[in-house]
Design a protein around this motif. Structure first.
Motif, PDB file in Angstrom:
ATOM      1  N   UNK A 543       0.842  -1.197   0.000  1.00 58.89           N
ATOM      2  CA  UNK A 543       0.000   0.000   0.000  1.00 58.89           C
ATOM      3  C   UNK A 543       0.874   1.243   0.000  1.00 58.89           C
ATOM      4  N   UNK A 544       0.470   2.260  -0.777  1.00 57.56           N
ATOM      5  CA  UNK A 544       1.333   3.435  -0.962  1.00 57.56           C
ATOM      6  C   UNK A 544       0.503   4.666  -1.331  1.00 57.56           C
ATOM      7  N   UNK A 545       1.168   5.809  -1.277  1.00 56.67           N
ATOM      8  CA  UNK A 545       0.617   7.051  -1.812  1.00 56.67           C
ATOM      9  C   UNK A 545       1.671   7.679  -2.711  1.00 56.67           C
ATOM     10  N   UNK A 546       1.204   8.403  -3.716  1.00 53.32           N
ATOM     11  CA  UNK A 546       2.120   9.063  -4.650  1.00 53.32           C
ATOM     12  C   UNK A 546       2.418  10.500  -4.246  1.00 53.32           C
ATOM     13  N   UNK A 548       1.807  12.892  -0.913  1.00 51.78           N
ATOM     14  CA  UNK A 548       3.270  12.748  -0.950  1.00 51.78           C
ATOM     15  C   UNK A 548       3.686  11.294  -1.112  1.00 51.78           C
ATOM     16  N   UNK A 549       4.939  11.083  -1.525  1.00 54.39           N
ATOM     17  CA  UNK A 549       5.446   9.735  -1.722  1.00 54.39           C
ATOM     18  C   UNK A 549       5.565   9.024  -0.376  1.00 54.39           C
ATOM     19  N   UNK A 550       4.862   7.892  -0.255  1.00 58.90           N
ATOM     20  CA  UNK A 550       4.870   7.183   1.018  1.00 58.90           C
ATOM     21  C   UNK A 550       4.513   5.720   0.815  1.00 58.90           C
ATOM     22  N   UNK A 551       5.063   4.861   1.666  1.00 59.89           N
ATOM     23  CA  UNK A 551       4.706   3.447   1.662  1.00 59.89           C
ATOM     24  C   UNK A 551       4.247   3.055   3.059  1.00 59.89           C
ATOM     25  N   UNK A 552       3.125   2.358   3.122  1.00 62.36           N
ATOM     26  CA  UNK A 552       2.518   1.983   4.394  1.00 62.36           C
ATOM     27  C   UNK A 552       2.761   0.510   4.736  1.00 62.36           C
ATOM     28  N   UNK A 553       3.560  -0.165   3.897  1.00 63.54           N
ATOM     29  CA  UNK A 553       3.757  -1.609   4.106  1.00 63.54           C
ATOM     30  C   UNK A 553       5.226  -1.991   4.054  1.00 63.54           C
ATOM     31  N   UNK A 554       6.090  -1.144   4.580  1.00 62.64           N
ATOM     32  CA  UNK A 554       7.486  -1.512   4.771  1.00 62.64           C
ATOM     33  C   UNK A 554       8.446  -1.127   3.684  1.00 62.64           C
ATOM     34  N   UNK A 555       7.955  -0.839   2.470  1.00 64.83           N
ATOM     35  CA  UNK A 555       8.832  -0.380   1.404  1.00 64.83           C
ATOM     36  C   UNK A 555       9.567  -1.459   0.653  1.00 64.83           C
ATOM     37  N   UNK A 556       9.331  -2.726   0.977  1.00 59.13           N
ATOM     38  CA  UNK A 556       9.999  -3.831   0.285  1.00 59.13           C
ATOM     39  C   UNK A 556       8.939  -4.790  -0.250  1.00 59.13           C
ATOM     40  N   UNK A 557       8.902  -4.920  -1.558  1.00 60.84           N
ATOM     41  CA  UNK A 557       7.909  -5.775  -2.218  1.00 60.84           C
ATOM     42  C   UNK A 557       8.084  -7.226  -1.761  1.00 60.84           C
TER      43      UNK A 557
END
Length: 670
Positions: A543-546, A548-557
């Motif tokens: 899960x993310x937002x563009x 602002x740029x943000x990741x809600x799930x750790x940043x690692x696919x």
């Protein structure tokens, strides 16, 4: 006599010498003059389910009643799941992300049987390779076609000539000065038209190579319909059309920008104002000759989802935007998501356009000369059968004289009027299959004050002895209706201008429900996913937002593990993702904009729009929400019974599955 015979032989010799045989003139038309057709863009980004070839074929009969052209995504194999813009095969593999070659051929034929010409998405600015400059070797009709480094422009590492247009960094740009590239493209287009059965072309990224090459290819293939994606200001678009020597039309991007700016800001006078020093191709500020080559639109797959501009996409007044689009000259291209969300209203708008006979070279006039009035706009467009007045914005701020105009269709922020001289009967409910009781209003448009409406409900042609009704009569169509309604205008002792509508009204069936074990607390940020039975690994969430740029799930696919909640009634496992309060960049973002679920990485869903508490499936995306209330909901100028999408777009009735808002409550439409 001898002299005349000799002259005819000389004329024939001249014609054949210059390839102007009287038996076949090979000159691409670009786009027909005074064309009255309407086009549908039958896809959006990642629309693999909605635009599967078999799904579209089932809609051929319905689409054929309203659309003359349907634009499909690029239809060849791209080496994996793809929307087609990384084209790989041109000749030998048409098993794509949308279906098999057999299904594609069946779809095109079904469209043809229902009066629809299919428009191919042609991607020849660039091409995907198997590796490096190793393009597929393909043999078609005994001829082998292959490209190599010499067919790629120098700027992309090839050994070809310099790029004749703008560079695109996504993959190798083709060198269109290469005779081999020209040979391949010409054969490819011939296959699309004369083998697969397409009716014409939509050229992708035409600024990437000189317009003279589009002319070259069109004169070889000779399509009736050709339109280029020249994403730029009007001056550049006009120069490109001229460079093709009018063998191609172009999308009217400035028309789209003008409508977007008017709708998003509620300033409808912007329809008559300059936009970045450019006017739409159909504008009165340019000679009407360019209207013939203008394909107008208010949204497409790129502007809806992949534009980085802060003002995109069209954020509200979808119906008003389409009402304006379908009342103006040019060839209007309706976007699939608008069609699916607002089908009933758009059908009626197209019915009006075709009744009036508006075409791509129609003339129009702005009826509000005071540019200071921003809340409303009114335009009169001339068709071959009469005049149409479209009013968009705050309808109370412009009410035309009843002696000059008769209102026949209206909705939130739009209305259509016809002049009494039209002398027709009108039904505001378009043909179609409906659920729940419907209402159809009958209107007499006539200079005869004594004109009446006559109608039948059994499909027979109305006569002077048929059931009569006064203008404004409302017919109720209850559940169980299966009717062919024919309505005519009774004037001067004769019935004239009969129109037909076919209705099927069924009871709405509710066959979907969110499992009871899906719950969320008031302050919880979460989402639910019903996984296909083939997904046997732990479901993970990304899960993310563009902005602002943000990741809600750790940043690692592929993100974080979801919690298995239980099994739905259909046997699929249901998973829940709950945000743990941690963000990768610690930005100001408070919730994701997008979300993906995956089977521990693969396969995965498409990019889904995040809705807190949303319940998703792999096939249909967002199906509903477990939320029972709405926090901080604001609707500008709400209409009591109006339905709204989650994005805030007003619709007459929900015609797609999903979550809607009505009277301050979220409702699930299945």
């Amino acid at each position: 006599m001898k002299k005349n015979a000799l002259n005819w032989k000389v004329i024939l010799l001249f014609l054949f010498t210059f390839h102007l045989s009287p038996f076949k003139v090979n000159a691409a038309e670009g786009w027909p003059s005074q064309y009255k057709g309407v086009m549908l863009q039958a896809f959006y980004w990642d629309s693999f389910d909605d635009t599967n070839w078999t799904i579209l074929e089932k809609q051929a009969s319905e689409l054929g009643q309203y659309f003359d052209l349907v634009w499909l995504p690029q239809s060849a194999n791209c080496g994996g799941q793809s929307m087609g813009y990384d084209d790989l095969y041109w000749f030998t593999n048409y098993n794509s992300s949308f279906g098999t070659e057999a299904e594609l051929r069946s779809l095109i034929q079904a469209f043809k049987n229902n009066g629809i010409g299919t428009i191919a998405d042609v991607v020849v600015n660039h091409r995907k390779s198997l590796s490096g400059f190793n393009f597929p070797v393909e043999t078609y009709k005994g001829v082998t076609y292959q490209m190599g480094a010499a067919d790629v422009v120098k700027g992309d590492g090839g050994s070809g000539a310099a790029d004749t247009g703008e560079n695109w960094n996504g993959m190798p740009d083709l060198d269109h000065t290469s005779e081999n590239v020209q040979k391949c493209v010409k054969a490819y287009l011939d296959l699309l038209l004369n083998d697969l059965g397409y009716a014409g072309f939509r050229y992708d990224m035409v600024k990437g190579y000189a317009g003279a090459y589009t002319k070259l290819y069109n004169e070889s293939a000779n399509p009736t319909f050709s339109v280029g994606e020249c994403w730029d200001g009007t001056a550049t678009i006009r120069k490109w059309i001229d460079a093709t020597e009018k063998t191609s039309a172009a999308f009217d991007f400035q028309f789209r920008y003008t409508v977007r700016n008017a709708a998003n800001n509620g300033q409808w006078n912007r329809l008559a104002q300059r936009n970045d020093n450019n006017w739409p191709l159909v504008s009165n500020n340019y000679e009407t000759a360019y209207r013939r080559y203008a394909v107008t639109f208010v949204e497409n797959h790129d502007t809806e989802r992949h534009s980085n501009a802060a003002q995109d996409p069209l954020k509200k007044d979808t119906l008003a935007a389409n009402a304006y689009l379908l009342a103006m000259p040019g060839t209007p291209c309706v976007f699939l998501t608008h069609w699916l969300d607002c089908k009933q209203a758009i059908k009626a708008m197209i019915d009006v356009r075709k009744l009036v006979g508006i075409h791509n070279e129609s003339t129009y006039a702005n009826l509000i000369s005071n540019s200071a009035i921003s809340s409303v706009a009114a335009y009169k467009t001339e068709g071959t059968n009469g005049s149409l007045l479209v009013v968009v914005g705050n309808l109370k701020d412009y009410e035309p004289a009843e002696t000059e105009w008769v209102k026949i269709l209206s909705g939130y922020h739009y209305a259509y009027f016809l002049s009494p001289e039209q002398n027709v009967a009108w039904i505001d409910l378009a043909s179609g299959d409906y659920t729940d009781e419907q209402k159809a209003t009958l209107t007499a448009v006539s200079t005869d004050a004594n004109a009446k409406i006559v109608y039948t409900t059994d499909g027979s042609t109305p006569t002077t002895n048929s059931q009569q009704a006064s203008s404004g009569t409302v017919l109720t169509l209850p559940v169980g209706t299966d009717m062919t309604l024919k309505v005519g205008l009774l004037t001067g002792g004769k019935v004239v201008n009969v129109i037909t509508r076919k209705y099927v009204v069924k009871e709405k069936k509710d066959d979907f429900s969110i499992p009871d074990f899906c719950t969320r607390t008031a302050n919880e940020l979460c989402a639910f996913f019903e996984a296909p039975v083939t997904w046997t690994s732990t479901v993970k969430c990304w899960a993310w937002s563009n902005t602002p740029s943000e990741n809600f799930t750790g940043g690692s696919w592929p993100g974080v593990e979801c919690q298995l909640l239980g099994t739905s009634d259909n046997g699929n496992k249901v998973w829940k993702w709950t945000w743990n309060g941690k963000k990768q960049n610690n930005s100001s973002a408070t919730q994701p904009q997008g979300i993906i679920f995956s089977n521990n990485g693969s396969p995965q869903t498409a990019d889904l729009n995040f809705v807190n508490g949303g319940y998703y499936t792999n096939k249909e995306g967002l199906r509903g929400t477990v939320a029972t209330g709405i926090d901080n909901l604001t609707i500008d100028n709400p209409t009591p019974n109006r339905w709204y999408t989650i994005g805030g777009t007003a619709v007459e009735k929900p015609l797609r599955k999903g979550v809607y808002i009505q009277k301050g409550k979220k409702l699930v439409v299945r």
